[in-house]
Design a protein around this motif. Structure first.
Motif, PDB file in Angstrom:
ATOM      1  N   SER A 166       3.438 -25.310  -8.968  1.00 29.73           N
ATOM      2  CA  SER A 166       2.566 -25.500  -7.813  1.00 29.73           C
ATOM      3  C   SER A 166       2.500 -26.981  -7.458  1.00 29.73           C
ATOM      4  N   ALA A 167       1.916 -27.269  -6.295  1.00 31.73           N
ATOM      5  CA  ALA A 167       1.769 -28.661  -5.870  1.00 31.73           C
ATOM      6  C   ALA A 167       0.901 -29.441  -6.850  1.00 31.73           C
ATOM      7  N   LEU A 168      -0.197 -28.827  -7.323  1.00 30.79           N
ATOM      8  CA  LEU A 168      -1.059 -29.511  -8.274  1.00 30.79           C
ATOM      9  C   LEU A 168      -0.439 -29.557  -9.666  1.00 30.79           C
ATOM     10  N   GLY A 169       0.380 -28.581  -9.986  1.00 26.20           N
ATOM     11  CA  GLY A 169       1.118 -28.631 -11.242  1.00 26.20           C
ATOM     12  C   GLY A 169       2.048 -29.834 -11.286  1.00 26.20           C
ATOM     13  N   LYS A 170       2.672 -30.130 -10.157  1.00 29.77           N
ATOM     14  CA  LYS A 170       3.530 -31.313 -10.076  1.00 29.77           C
ATOM     15  C   LYS A 170       2.704 -32.594 -10.176  1.00 29.77           C
ATOM     16  N   LEU A 171       1.489 -32.569  -9.615  1.00 25.58           N
ATOM     17  CA  LEU A 171       0.625 -33.727  -9.732  1.00 25.58           C
ATOM     18  C   LEU A 171       0.260 -33.987 -11.192  1.00 25.58           C
ATOM     19  N   ASN A 172      -0.011 -32.935 -11.939  1.00 22.00           N
ATOM     20  CA  ASN A 172      -0.323 -33.092 -13.361  1.00 22.00           C
ATOM     21  C   ASN A 172       0.803 -33.815 -14.092  1.00 22.00           C
ATOM     22  N   LEU A 173       2.039 -33.451 -13.776  1.00 21.77           N
ATOM     23  CA  LEU A 173       3.185 -34.112 -14.397  1.00 21.77           C
ATOM     24  C   LEU A 173       3.255 -35.585 -13.995  1.00 21.77           C
ATOM     25  N   THR A 226       8.528 -16.606 -14.547  1.00 19.02           N
ATOM     26  CA  THR A 226       8.597 -18.042 -14.791  1.00 19.02           C
ATOM     27  C   THR A 226       7.593 -18.463 -15.857  1.00 19.02           C
ATOM     28  N   CYS A 227       8.064 -19.214 -16.833  1.00 14.58           N
ATOM     29  CA  CYS A 227       7.185 -19.801 -17.833  1.00 14.58           C
ATOM     30  C   CYS A 227       6.908 -21.246 -17.434  1.00 14.58           C
ATOM     31  N   GLU A 228       5.653 -21.537 -17.181  1.00 15.66           N
ATOM     32  CA  GLU A 228       5.304 -22.830 -16.619  1.00 15.66           C
ATOM     33  C   GLU A 228       5.688 -24.000 -17.531  1.00 15.66           C
ATOM     34  N   ALA A 229       5.462 -23.871 -18.840  1.00 10.40           N
ATOM     35  CA  ALA A 229       5.778 -24.983 -19.743  1.00 10.40           C
ATOM     36  C   ALA A 229       7.264 -25.283 -19.764  1.00 10.40           C
ATOM     37  N   ILE A 230       8.086 -24.238 -19.747  1.00  9.99           N
ATOM     38  CA  ILE A 230       9.545 -24.437 -19.737  1.00  9.99           C
ATOM     39  C   ILE A 230       9.958 -25.176 -18.471  1.00  9.99           C
ATOM     40  N   VAL A 231       9.403 -24.771 -17.345  1.00  8.53           N
ATOM     41  CA  VAL A 231       9.726 -25.418 -16.066  1.00  8.53           C
ATOM     42  C   VAL A 231       9.223 -26.860 -16.048  1.00  8.53           C
ATOM     43  N   MET A 232       8.037 -27.097 -16.618  1.00  8.33           N
ATOM     44  CA  MET A 232       7.516 -28.456 -16.661  1.00  8.33           C
ATOM     45  C   MET A 232       8.413 -29.372 -17.491  1.00  8.33           C
ATOM     46  N   LYS A 233       8.922 -28.868 -18.591  1.00  7.74           N
ATOM     47  CA  LYS A 233       9.844 -29.670 -19.398  1.00  7.74           C
ATOM     48  C   LYS A 233      11.090 -30.016 -18.597  1.00  7.74           C
ATOM     49  N   GLU A 234      11.642 -29.016 -17.902  1.00  7.50           N
ATOM     50  CA  GLU A 234      12.835 -29.252 -17.082  1.00  7.50           C
ATOM     51  C   GLU A 234      12.551 -30.305 -16.010  1.00  7.50           C
ATOM     52  N   GLU A 235      11.377 -30.230 -15.394  1.00  6.93           N
ATOM     53  CA  GLU A 235      11.016 -31.178 -14.350  1.00  6.93           C
ATOM     54  C   GLU A 235      10.869 -32.597 -14.920  1.00  6.93           C
ATOM     55  N   LEU A 236      10.262 -32.709 -16.075  1.00  7.52           N
ATOM     56  CA  LEU A 236      10.101 -34.018 -16.702  1.00  7.52           C
ATOM     57  C   LEU A 236      11.444 -34.659 -17.015  1.00  7.52           C
ATOM     58  N   MET A 237      12.383 -33.855 -17.483  1.00  6.24           N
ATOM     59  CA  MET A 237      13.691 -34.393 -17.843  1.00  6.24           C
ATOM     60  C   MET A 237      14.543 -34.701 -16.610  1.00  6.24           C
ATOM     61  N   LYS A 238      14.530 -33.783 -15.652  1.00  7.23           N
ATOM     62  CA  LYS A 238      15.408 -33.921 -14.479  1.00  7.23           C
ATOM     63  C   LYS A 238      14.885 -34.944 -13.475  1.00  7.23           C
ATOM     64  N   VAL A 239      13.604 -34.883 -13.155  1.00  8.36           N
ATOM     65  CA  VAL A 239      13.045 -35.720 -12.095  1.00  8.36           C
ATOM     66  C   VAL A 239      12.597 -37.082 -12.613  1.00  8.36           C
ATOM     67  N   TYR A 240      12.032 -37.098 -13.852  1.00  7.89           N
ATOM     68  CA  TYR A 240      11.460 -38.342 -14.361  1.00  7.89           C
ATOM     69  C   TYR A 240      12.273 -38.979 -15.486  1.00  7.89           C
ATOM     70  N   GLN A 241      13.350 -38.311 -15.916  1.00  9.73           N
ATOM     71  CA  GLN A 241      14.208 -38.812 -16.987  1.00  9.73           C
ATOM     72  C   GLN A 241      13.441 -39.085 -18.286  1.00  9.73           C
ATOM     73  N   ILE A 242      12.469 -38.253 -18.577  1.00 13.33           N
ATOM     74  CA  ILE A 242      11.763 -38.348 -19.850  1.00 13.33           C
ATOM     75  C   ILE A 242      12.673 -37.764 -20.930  1.00 13.33           C
ATOM     76  N   PRO A 243      12.889 -38.463 -22.047  1.00 13.03           N
ATOM     77  CA  PRO A 243      13.789 -37.946 -23.087  1.00 13.03           C
ATOM     78  C   PRO A 243      13.253 -36.661 -23.715  1.00 13.03           C
ATOM     79  N   GLU A 244      14.152 -35.760 -24.048  1.00  8.17           N
ATOM     80  CA  GLU A 244      13.746 -34.456 -24.562  1.00  8.17           C
ATOM     81  C   GLU A 244      12.921 -34.575 -25.837  1.00  8.17           C
ATOM     82  N   GLU A 245      13.236 -35.537 -26.691  1.00  6.67           N
ATOM     83  CA  GLU A 245      12.511 -35.648 -27.955  1.00  6.67           C
ATOM     84  C   GLU A 245      11.046 -36.047 -27.762  1.00  6.67           C
ATOM     85  N   ALA A 246      10.695 -36.500 -26.560  1.00 13.02           N
ATOM     86  CA  ALA A 246       9.308 -36.889 -26.286  1.00 13.02           C
ATOM     87  C   ALA A 246       8.509 -35.760 -25.647  1.00 13.02           C
ATOM     88  N   ILE A 247       9.118 -34.564 -25.505  1.00 10.58           N
ATOM     89  CA  ILE A 247       8.451 -33.446 -24.823  1.00 10.58           C
ATOM     90  C   ILE A 247       8.268 -32.284 -25.800  1.00 10.58           C
TER      91      ILE A 247
END
Length: 412
Positions: free
Chosen positions: A264-271, A300-321
């Protein structure tokens, strides 16, 4: 060659031990372990199981249940869901009798050792102050009542605590579902153990209700540690947590309103808020929490999608998620996140930071949230301290959150 093949088949049969075990259903077994740890471990403890099986009163209940189920299996007409479920339910009188039978063997060494194993597991941490006999009685009652609850919600169609997202998947008054209940019951009876423990038929049927209702959300990502959090687990062993103000940023979900948008839009804001805090080195980990919740039965599992978004959009390393893919409510967001931190060796006396949007944070900080926590889970969640008005909270969780809650079988 034929002789070799026959030897292989015989060896395989010997390893499985029986035809019962050849029908092993991984999902059902994981649901048992996650929801009914006491019964799951009891089945693996040969000495205590033997003591339980000796009980004449337990044997009488099991025999009468079998007769009732056989009578149903021979019906040539379809009957209502509540009638089909009835033989699997434990009445208050039966529960009291079963508790009495457990208490009669509670002083035996094997049983006392088993009770200590249950205490050490933390799965019944909220009951740990009770003496052994009372602890055992409370755990047995808790598990039997939870089996009843699962049977009534996913068999009879009784409303769960959150009917809009957790209910049975079919119309229970339909001919289709009534036939489904009957045919599965007959199948499990035909392929069950000859001499099951008193709870096995009811427990098996309850877990298969979850399975064929597609309500297996609580185990879909197992083994979680190996598949989704392996890198984070390894990294946690190297991190100097004292170099950070917080041990983790707990990012709460905000489920989308449709089946099209994974976030959601607010879910993206949380990230976005969490990434800002992470880049300021507030914590070494971002822990994303949220399961298959909104809309109802979403794929859709929200946590799985949030991890993907963190890695793809923000380049957060996987070991930090760290991924927590099971929570269905804010209460279990915090509970499940705490469980993972404990499992991965975090010192939870070091504060965490809760990250979400304004309304969500205000709701958590409101005293009514603690009242809801106690009502739904049976204990207080810990302490919250406001950092910024309506955006961030410091969080000091409690270890009692390891307590299971099979009255929420989609996320116990």
């Amino acid at each position: 060659m034929r002789k070799i093949m026959l030897l292989f088949v015989f060896a395989t049969w010997s390893l499985t031990g029986s035809a019962q075990e050849s029908h092993y259903n991984k999902t059902v077994e994981q649901l048992k372990e996650n929801n009914f740890y006491f019964f799951s471990q009891l089945l693996q403890n040969a000495e205590v199981s033997k003591q339980v099986l000796k009980s004449k009163k337990n044997q009488a209940w099991t025999a009468s249940q079998k007769i009732a189920l056989e009578n149903q299996a021979n019906l040539t007409r379809i009957i209502a869901a509540d009638q089909l479920i009835a033989p699997y339910l434990f009445s208050e009188e039966v529960i009291a009798t079963i508790i009495g039978e457990f208490q009669s063997i509670s002083q035996q060494k094997s049983v006392k050792d088993f009770i200590q194993t249950m205490r050490n597991s933390g799965k019944y941490a909220n009951l740990d102050t009770l003496n052994d006999a009372t602890f055992l009685a409370a755990v047995v009652r808790f598990n039997l009542e939870a089996i009843n609850y699962t049977l009534r919600v996913y068999g009879e169609g009784m409303d769960p605590f959150y009917p809009k997202i957790d209910a049975v998947s079919y119309e229970v008054t339909s001919n289709y579902y009534q036939r489904t209940l009957l045919y599965w019951s007959k199948h499990l009876l035909d392929h069950g153990k000859e001499d099951p423990l008193f709870f096995e038929r009811s427990l098996n049927y309850a877990m298969y209700l979850l399975y064929f209702n597609h309500r297996d959300e609580g185990v879909r990502y197992e083994p979680l540690d190996e598949q989704y959090n392996a890198k984070a687990m390894a990294y946690a062993k190297e991190v100097d947590f004292e170099a950070y103000p917080y041990n983790a940023l707990l990012v709460l979900g905000d489920g989308p309103a449709n089946y099209r948008d994974p976030l959601s839009a607010l879910g993206k804001l949380n990230l976005e808020i969490a990434v800002t805090q992470y880049r300021q080195k507030q914590a070494p980990f971002i822990l994303v929490s949220g399961g298959h919740v909104h809309p109802n039965r979403t794929a859709t599992c929200e946590a799985i999608v949030m991890k993907e978004e963190l890695m793809k959009v923000y380049q957060i390393p996987e070991e930090a998620i760290i991924v927590e893919p099971y929570a269905r409510h804010t209460t279990t967001n915090l509970r499940n996140a705490t469980r993972l931190m404990l499992r991965y060796g975090f010192n939870i006396t070091q504060k965490s930071m809760i990250v979400s949007h304004y309304n969500h944070i205000r709701m958590i900080y409101d005293p009514k949230f603690k009242q809801r926590f106690v009502k739904e889970l049976g204990y207080l969640p810990g302490e919250f301290i406001e950092i910024e008005n309506g955006t961030l909270l410091e969080y000091y969780p409690v270890e009692v959150m390891t307590q299971l809650n099979p009255l929420e079988p989609l996320d116990p």
